[in-house]
Design a protein around this motif. Structure first.
Motif, PDB file in Angstrom:
ATOM      1  N   ASN A  15       0.811  -5.293  -5.169  1.00  0.00           N
ATOM      2  CA  ASN A  15       0.878  -6.501  -4.348  1.00  0.00           C
ATOM      3  C   ASN A  15       0.413  -6.167  -2.932  1.00  0.00           C
ATOM      4  O   ASN A  15       0.010  -5.044  -2.639  1.00  0.00           O
ATOM      5  N   ARG A  16       0.464  -7.157  -2.056  1.00  0.00           N
ATOM      6  CA  ARG A  16      -0.054  -6.944  -0.694  1.00  0.00           C
ATOM      7  C   ARG A  16       0.718  -5.857   0.042  1.00  0.00           C
ATOM      8  O   ARG A  16       0.119  -5.029   0.760  1.00  0.00           O
ATOM      9  N   LEU A  17       2.021  -5.806  -0.143  1.00  0.00           N
ATOM     10  CA  LEU A  17       2.805  -4.741   0.494  1.00  0.00           C
ATOM     11  C   LEU A  17       2.463  -3.386  -0.103  1.00  0.00           C
ATOM     12  O   LEU A  17       2.544  -2.358   0.576  1.00  0.00           O
ATOM     13  N   GLY A  18       2.066  -3.401  -1.376  1.00  0.00           N
ATOM     14  CA  GLY A  18       1.663  -2.154  -2.018  1.00  0.00           C
ATOM     15  C   GLY A  18       0.431  -1.549  -1.369  1.00  0.00           C
ATOM     16  O   GLY A  18       0.298  -0.326  -1.265  1.00  0.00           O
ATOM     17  N   LEU A  19      -0.487  -2.412  -0.913  1.00  0.00           N
ATOM     18  CA  LEU A  19      -1.667  -1.906  -0.203  1.00  0.00           C
ATOM     19  C   LEU A  19      -1.264  -1.240   1.105  1.00  0.00           C
ATOM     20  O   LEU A  19      -1.772  -0.166   1.455  1.00  0.00           O
ATOM     21  N   ASP A  20      -0.323  -1.866   1.822  1.00  0.00           N
ATOM     22  CA  ASP A  20       0.179  -1.253   3.054  1.00  0.00           C
ATOM     23  C   ASP A  20       0.820   0.096   2.751  1.00  0.00           C
ATOM     24  O   ASP A  20       0.652   1.067   3.502  1.00  0.00           O
ATOM     25  N   HIS A  21       1.571   0.144   1.646  1.00  0.00           N
ATOM     26  CA  HIS A  21       2.241   1.395   1.271  1.00  0.00           C
ATOM     27  C   HIS A  21       1.210   2.461   0.907  1.00  0.00           C
ATOM     28  O   HIS A  21       1.405   3.651   1.206  1.00  0.00           O
ATOM     29  N   LEU A  22       0.097   2.061   0.279  1.00  0.00           N
ATOM     30  CA  LEU A  22      -0.958   3.011  -0.045  1.00  0.00           C
ATOM     31  C   LEU A  22      -1.466   3.692   1.222  1.00  0.00           C
ATOM     32  O   LEU A  22      -1.656   4.914   1.255  1.00  0.00           O
ATOM     33  N   ILE A  23      -1.667   2.920   2.270  1.00  0.00           N
ATOM     34  CA  ILE A  23      -2.121   3.500   3.534  1.00  0.00           C
ATOM     35  C   ILE A  23      -1.077   4.458   4.096  1.00  0.00           C
ATOM     36  O   ILE A  23      -1.402   5.547   4.591  1.00  0.00           O
ATOM     37  N   GLU A  24       0.201   4.079   4.003  1.00  0.00           N
ATOM     38  CA  GLU A  24       1.271   4.953   4.478  1.00  0.00           C
ATOM     39  C   GLU A  24       1.302   6.264   3.708  1.00  0.00           C
ATOM     40  O   GLU A  24       1.466   7.348   4.294  1.00  0.00           O
ATOM     41  N   VAL A  25       1.143   6.189   2.390  1.00  0.00           N
ATOM     42  CA  VAL A  25       1.183   7.393   1.562  1.00  0.00           C
ATOM     43  C   VAL A  25       0.019   8.317   1.897  1.00  0.00           C
ATOM     44  O   VAL A  25       0.190   9.543   2.022  1.00  0.00           O
ATOM     45  N   LEU A  26      -1.156   7.754   2.067  1.00  0.00           N
ATOM     46  CA  LEU A  26      -2.316   8.583   2.409  1.00  0.00           C
ATOM     47  C   LEU A  26      -2.137   9.255   3.767  1.00  0.00           C
ATOM     48  O   LEU A  26      -2.467  10.430   3.941  1.00  0.00           O
ATOM     49  N   GLY A  51      -1.309  -1.112   7.441  1.00  0.00           N
ATOM     50  CA  GLY A  51      -2.062  -2.186   6.819  1.00  0.00           C
ATOM     51  C   GLY A  51      -2.135  -3.440   7.659  1.00  0.00           C
ATOM     52  O   GLY A  51      -2.956  -4.333   7.380  1.00  0.00           O
ATOM     53  N   VAL A  52      -1.328  -3.523   8.693  1.00  0.00           N
ATOM     54  CA  VAL A  52      -1.361  -4.694   9.583  1.00  0.00           C
ATOM     55  C   VAL A  52      -2.725  -4.828  10.255  1.00  0.00           C
ATOM     56  O   VAL A  52      -3.149  -5.937  10.606  1.00  0.00           O
ATOM     57  N   GLN A  53      -3.424  -3.727  10.421  1.00  0.00           N
ATOM     58  CA  GLN A  53      -4.722  -3.749  11.101  1.00  0.00           C
ATOM     59  C   GLN A  53      -5.840  -4.311  10.232  1.00  0.00           C
ATOM     60  O   GLN A  53      -6.908  -4.638  10.743  1.00  0.00           O
ATOM     61  N   LEU A  54      -5.629  -4.427   8.928  1.00  0.00           N
ATOM     62  CA  LEU A  54      -6.679  -4.929   8.054  1.00  0.00           C
ATOM     63  C   LEU A  54      -7.044  -6.362   8.429  1.00  0.00           C
ATOM     64  O   LEU A  54      -6.197  -7.117   8.912  1.00  0.00           O
ATOM     65  N   PRO A  55      -8.293  -6.778   8.192  1.00  0.00           N
ATOM     66  CA  PRO A  55      -8.768  -8.099   8.638  1.00  0.00           C
ATOM     67  C   PRO A  55      -8.292  -9.231   7.743  1.00  0.00           C
ATOM     68  O   PRO A  55      -9.075  -9.871   7.038  1.00  0.00           O
ATOM     69  N   ALA A  76      -7.154 -13.030   2.406  1.00  0.00           N
ATOM     70  CA  ALA A  76      -7.888 -11.896   1.834  1.00  0.00           C
ATOM     71  C   ALA A  76      -8.207 -10.862   2.908  1.00  0.00           C
ATOM     72  O   ALA A  76      -8.580 -11.202   4.035  1.00  0.00           O
ATOM     73  N   VAL A  77      -8.069  -9.589   2.541  1.00  0.00           N
ATOM     74  CA  VAL A  77      -8.395  -8.513   3.489  1.00  0.00           C
ATOM     75  C   VAL A  77      -9.766  -7.912   3.222  1.00  0.00           C
ATOM     76  O   VAL A  77     -10.334  -7.234   4.081  1.00  0.00           O
ATOM     77  N   PHE A  78     -10.331  -8.158   2.024  1.00  0.00           N
ATOM     78  CA  PHE A  78     -11.666  -7.654   1.701  1.00  0.00           C
ATOM     79  C   PHE A  78     -12.620  -8.815   1.412  1.00  0.00           C
ATOM     80  O   PHE A  78     -13.614  -8.637   0.704  1.00  0.00           O
ATOM     81  N   GLY A  79     -12.354  -9.976   1.988  1.00  0.00           N
ATOM     82  CA  GLY A  79     -13.187 -11.155   1.767  1.00  0.00           C
ATOM     83  C   GLY A  79     -14.334 -11.257   2.749  1.00  0.00           C
ATOM     84  O   GLY A  79     -14.586 -12.323   3.316  1.00  0.00           O
ATOM     85  N   HIS A  80     -15.036 -10.177   2.957  1.00  0.00           N
ATOM     86  CA  HIS A  80     -16.139 -10.128   3.922  1.00  0.00           C
ATOM     87  C   HIS A  80     -17.173  -9.144   3.419  1.00  0.00           C
ATOM     88  O   HIS A  80     -16.860  -8.251   2.619  1.00  0.00           O
ATOM     89  N   SER A  81     -18.404  -9.293   3.854  1.00  0.00           N
ATOM     90  CA  SER A  81     -19.460  -8.351   3.482  1.00  0.00           C
ATOM     91  C   SER A  81     -19.618  -7.297   4.578  1.00  0.00           C
ATOM     92  O   SER A  81     -18.845  -7.256   5.537  1.00  0.00           O
ATOM     93  N   ALA A  82     -20.635  -6.465   4.438  1.00  0.00           N
ATOM     94  CA  ALA A  82     -20.786  -5.294   5.304  1.00  0.00           C
ATOM     95  C   ALA A  82     -20.869  -5.658   6.783  1.00  0.00           C
ATOM     96  O   ALA A  82     -21.574  -6.589   7.168  1.00  0.00           O
ATOM     97  N   GLY A  83     -20.158  -4.904   7.599  1.00  0.00           N
ATOM     98  CA  GLY A  83     -20.206  -5.069   9.046  1.00  0.00           C
ATOM     99  C   GLY A  83     -21.247  -4.153   9.669  1.00  0.00           C
ATOM    100  O   GLY A  83     -22.026  -3.499   8.967  1.00  0.00           O
ATOM    101  N   PRO A  84     -21.274  -4.065  10.989  1.00  0.00           N
ATOM    102  CA  PRO A  84     -22.306  -3.284  11.667  1.00  0.00           C
ATOM    103  C   PRO A  84     -22.184  -1.778  11.470  1.00  0.00           C
ATOM    104  O   PRO A  84     -23.149  -1.049  11.685  1.00  0.00           O
ATOM    105  N   GLN A  85     -21.002  -1.312  11.079  1.00  0.00           N
ATOM    106  CA  GLN A  85     -20.802   0.123  10.904  1.00  0.00           C
ATOM    107  C   GLN A  85     -20.735   0.476   9.424  1.00  0.00           C
ATOM    108  O   GLN A  85     -20.261  -0.313   8.605  1.00  0.00           O
ATOM    109  N   SER A  86     -21.202   1.655   9.103  1.00  0.00           N
ATOM    110  CA  SER A  86     -21.043   2.168   7.745  1.00  0.00           C
ATOM    111  C   SER A  86     -20.180   3.423   7.800  1.00  0.00           C
ATOM    112  O   SER A  86     -19.912   3.968   8.876  1.00  0.00           O
ATOM    113  N   TRP A  87     -19.775   3.882   6.648  1.00  0.00           N
ATOM    114  CA  TRP A  87     -18.923   5.084   6.556  1.00  0.00           C
ATOM    115  C   TRP A  87     -19.682   6.335   6.961  1.00  0.00           C
ATOM    116  O   TRP A  87     -19.077   7.386   7.186  1.00  0.00           O
TER     117      TRP A  87
END
Length: 385
Positions: A15-26, A51-55, A76-87
């Motif tokens: 769930n959405r909180l699980g995504l936040d927890h994933l970031i915490e675990v990493l 995860g609060v920082q996600l868009p 949605a936190v991934f409801g966007h296409s590529a931004g100006p920066q890449s990995w």
């Protein structure tokens, strides 16, 4: 684990909180977690502390020379296409110190204590770009170079794309919208009457180990089918497409075509396309000293084939015109890259179209080459003899 398994699909659900927890675990495991956030009227990549920082609730409107944030009607936190920066900027930084030297002989090499990266929200096009950069920058993946270490220690949480942008053409390049091999975990974001959730696929043992530390449940067959359908239908909603021809041969045969002069009349040779491209890797080195002359440093920084001095050899520059520089960039990206590295250098992210100040579109330019090269037109479009 929350809930009970409803089907043995091999996938899980966060769930959405699980995504936040994933970031915490990493983060707890020592990773520098990098992901998207909103800054300076764009979706950019930064180190995430939570995860609060996600868009959340942000999308983008893109076009040739156009990029605008827009509010979505969901969270949605991934409801966007590529931004100006890449990995690329984290794996192949824009500026890296190679060494420093003092007059007394004290020498310092590059640092070796970098935190490993965990990337969250890597799209299929960018995952393909990371794979391409790995081949280019790490011919010996087991070496002790800083770059090789970054790639070896990298943890990737991919995001299958369900909402491509107006300049996306990854489907025609074979790099998306589904993320290909190379991820540790892959997420498909879904929001409906049943809530906000992420269908998770495991790609590696490391991914399974991280997921085991986060509350999740087994995905139902219907949830997996829904996620796959959302990704597959995205392939038909790409804003652009690269022509389905042998681009290597086309670009070779079109070397003397008049179209290059027309492109040059619009191109500013600013190099924006190479700076935002997730696979462009060219660099140059620079030696600097302090005002006293007691301390010297060598820096490696990004360069571009659009720079007038990029092709300088003893006696002068090889490519002096904007026409020759644009032709070199496009010919290498779509053609000779195959000869060097076994794949295209373009992954279809569309960034070069977005961030070109005059809106030059690489897919449109490829289509124009076909128009002036009759042999490459579909048979139905060729003129009768």
């Amino acid at each position: 684990m929350e809930g009970q398994p409803t089907a043995n699909t091999g996938a899980s659900v966060l769930n959405r909180l699980g995504l936040d927890h994933l970031i915490e675990v990493l983060r707890a495991r020592g990773y520098c977690v990098v992901g998207p956030t909103v800054e300076d009227s764009a979706i950019v990549l930064v180190e995430l502390e939570s995860g609060v920082q996600l868009p959340s609730g942000w999308g983008v409107t893109t076009g040739a020379g156009t990029y605008r944030l827009r509010r979505r009607d969901d969270t949605a936190v991934f409801g966007h296409s590529a931004g100006p920066q890449s990995w690329k900027r984290f794996l192949h930084p824009p500026r890296q110190q190679q060494w420093s030297l003092d007059r007394d002989g004290a020498f310092t090499g590059p640092g070796h204590n970098e935190r490993p990266y965990a990337f969250v929200g890597v799209r299929g096009c960018d995952l393909a770009a990371i794979s391409a950069l790995r081949r280019v920058l790490c011919p010996d993946p087991d070496s002790d170079s800083a770059t090789a270490r970054r790639f070896r220690r990298l943890f990737i949480v991919a995001a299958h794309c369900t909402e491509p942008g107006e300049v996306c053409f990854c489907a025609s390049m074979g790099t998306g919208p589904a993320a290909g091999p190379g991820y540790d975990l892959a997420l498909t974001e879904r929001i409906d009457d049943d809530g906000h959730r992420f269908v998770v696929e495991v790609g590696t043992e490391s991914g399974a180990d991280v997921l085991a530390g986060i509350a999740h449940r087994a995905a139902a067959t219907a949830e997996v089918d829904d996620a796959r359908h959302a990704v597959s239908t995205a392939a038909g909603r790409m804003g652009r497409a690269m022509p389905e021809v042998d681009l290597r041969t086309l670009l070779r045969d079109a070397r003397g075509a008049d179209v290059w002069e027309d492109v040059a009349s619009r191109c500013l040779t600013c190099g924006n396309c190479t700076m935002v491209c997730p696979t462009c890797f060219c660099t140059t080195s620079e030696d600097v000293t302090d005002l006293t002359g007691e301390h010297a440093e060598r820096w490696l920084h990004w360069s571009s084939c659009f720079e007038p001095d990029f092709s300088y050899v003893h006696g002068g520059n090889v490519r002096t015109s904007g026409e020759s520089r644009y032709r070199q960039w496009m010919s290498h990206k779509l053609g000779t890259w195959f000869d060097q590295f076994g794949s295209s250098g373009c992954v279809g992210c569309g960034r070069c179209i977005d961030w070109c100040p005059v809106g030059i579109d690489i897919t449109a330019e490829a289509a124009r080459l076909i128009e002036i090269m009759p042999a490459y037109r579909p048979k139905d479009d060729r003129e009768e003899p």
